[in-house]
Enzyme design. Sequence first.
Site, mmCIF file in Angstrom:
data_model
loop_
_atom_site.group_PDB
_atom_site.id
_atom_site.type_symbol
_atom_site.label_atom_id
_atom_site.label_comp_id
_atom_site.label_asym_id
_atom_site.label_seq_id
_atom_site.Cartn_x
_atom_site.Cartn_y
_atom_site.Cartn_z
ATOM 1 N N ARG A 47 -23.328 -23.832 -27.641
ATOM 2 C CA ARG A 47 -23.965 -22.823 -28.481
ATOM 3 C C ARG A 47 -23.154 -21.546 -28.532
ATOM 4 N NH1 ARG A 47 -25.207 -26.709 -25.535
ATOM 5 N NH2 ARG A 47 -25.892 -25.389 -23.832
ATOM 6 N N CYS A 81 -32.997 -22.497 -23.276
ATOM 7 C CA CYS A 81 -31.600 -22.093 -23.468
ATOM 8 C C CYS A 81 -31.645 -20.836 -24.325
ATOM 9 C CB CYS A 81 -30.792 -23.191 -24.162
ATOM 10 S SG CYS A 81 -29.099 -22.653 -24.596
ATOM 11 N N THR A 83 -29.187 -19.011 -25.560
ATOM 12 C CA THR A 83 -28.236 -18.990 -26.675
ATOM 13 C C THR A 83 -28.732 -19.846 -27.836
ATOM 14 O OG1 THR A 83 -26.566 -18.877 -24.919
ATOM 15 C CG2 THR A 83 -25.769 -19.026 -27.172
ATOM 16 N N ALA A 84 -29.398 -20.959 -27.523
ATOM 17 C CA ALA A 84 -29.919 -21.834 -28.580
ATOM 18 C C ALA A 84 -30.910 -21.103 -29.479
ATOM 19 C CB ALA A 84 -30.578 -23.076 -27.973
ATOM 20 N N THR A 125 -24.683 -15.318 -22.080
ATOM 21 C CA THR A 125 -23.430 -15.865 -22.606
ATOM 22 C C THR A 125 -22.848 -14.889 -23.633
ATOM 23 O OG1 THR A 125 -24.488 -17.008 -24.461
ATOM 24 C CG2 THR A 125 -24.261 -18.254 -22.408
ATOM 25 N N LYS A 165 -23.038 -24.793 -14.647
ATOM 26 C CA LYS A 165 -23.010 -25.963 -15.541
ATOM 27 C C LYS A 165 -22.216 -27.114 -14.916
ATOM 28 C CE LYS A 165 -23.865 -23.692 -19.987
ATOM 29 N NZ LYS A 165 -25.096 -24.403 -20.375
ATOM 30 N N CYS A 196 -29.348 -16.010 -19.509
ATOM 31 C CA CYS A 196 -28.786 -17.348 -19.736
ATOM 32 C C CYS A 196 -29.466 -18.223 -18.699
ATOM 33 C CB CYS A 196 -27.272 -17.348 -19.529
ATOM 34 S SG CYS A 196 -26.579 -19.015 -19.406
#
Lengths: 234, 234
Positions: A47, A81, A83-84, A125, A165, A196
Amino acid sequence: MSIGILGGMGPLATVDFYRKVIDATPAGIDQEHLPVVVWADPTVPDRSAALSGRGPDPTPWLVRGAHRLEAMGARLIATPCNTAHAFLDEVRTSVRVPMLDMIAETVAEIRSDHPDVVSVGLLATTGTVRAGLYQRALEAAGLRVVVPGGLTQGEAVTGAIRRVKAGDLGAAGACLIERASEELAARGAGLLVAGCTELPLLLGERSAGLPVVDPTAALARATVREALARPAPV
Amino acid sequence: MSIGILGGMGPLATVDFYRKVIDATPAGIDQEHLPVVVWADPTVPDRSAALSGRGPDPTPWLVRGAHRLEAMGARLIATPCNTAHAFLDEVRTSVRVPMLDMIAETVAEIRSDHPDVVSVGLLATTGTVRAGLYQRALEAAGLRVVVPGGLTQGEAVTGAIRRVKAGDLGAAGACLIERASEELAARGAGLLVAGCTELPLLLGERSAGLPVVDPTAALARATVREALARPAPV
């Protein structure tokens, strides 16, 4: 009433969110918990890269996941998420069930739990920072936002997220994010948003002396609240 | 290749299993992880009560969940609940995808990792003990099985499991299960099987001086092994 979790971004963050949903549920035996369906597709394109113009748009993957959750009987969808969330407006128009807004829930908790704070430090992010997701919502609530400088963002914050991650929850990532927290504290932040979903796995309740607000937990509380407010299907 | 998790029995055990699948996956970035779909229906009737003739048969709920996972694209199904394995033969006949066998995977790991052990202590729900799930598989592998006495089973083991299902991972449950472990050690067990998915949440790598074998982790390793052995759909 099934909770749909649009997850896999990343996998450990999905597990962390699911755990926080369970923790937020008033239940003493299995049968008092809420039904949950999870669609965790880690192949959703990055993303943050997409928002920086360096990768494909993840929207079609998110739409597919939301459809699958709806088909499985989800009556609401949570997307752990941050960023999503830059892509969710389009996903929302493709399903009939509500999709919760992690950013709005976090800002609401900041307003109610930290009424005296005027300046919020954002750890997220590069994609979330660039898309302005938190800045818009926090500024609309009358709050100032401090983001890390370019080098701190690109090395410390991104490095910490990448470690989680990769499954590495060790001290190296925690030290990197603490460095970013110290910079934000020095620049006047009164609290930090762990914006994040990988970051709450590294951060405790405080960092660089400041309280840390956990959007994953805010989304989990909102998810349980909304699920309990909807009657179960007959 | 999606991994299907037939979960919710209980919810924390599902989270623990999902986490162990991630830990068992060789991945450095989100996109290298395996797609996962979870069907967590905590309303599945109590498996242990059904085996003791004190509650409804959970098979229809399990069949429904397996069907949903298959419809979501699961290419194999893992069921992180030992007691539910007493009902899986019928569930298996209702789906086309393979359903892994947690008990068989655990016994295989005991044989390969602990070749010198002759006597295995079983910590599990009363339903799992009564159904003889582990006893049959362990005895077929040439191992003796020690189970707790009636009072220890009914109070210590059941009490520890119940606490985890209520979200309580504190010392009280750990003390209860340690008491059961001590009884099994005194009666000659050379290792312990944490044969209820709630128990690895309380037990470390050793209990009462004995190594603890974790069937949740054995199932997670088997799940990743089988998922990686199957080609992804085009």
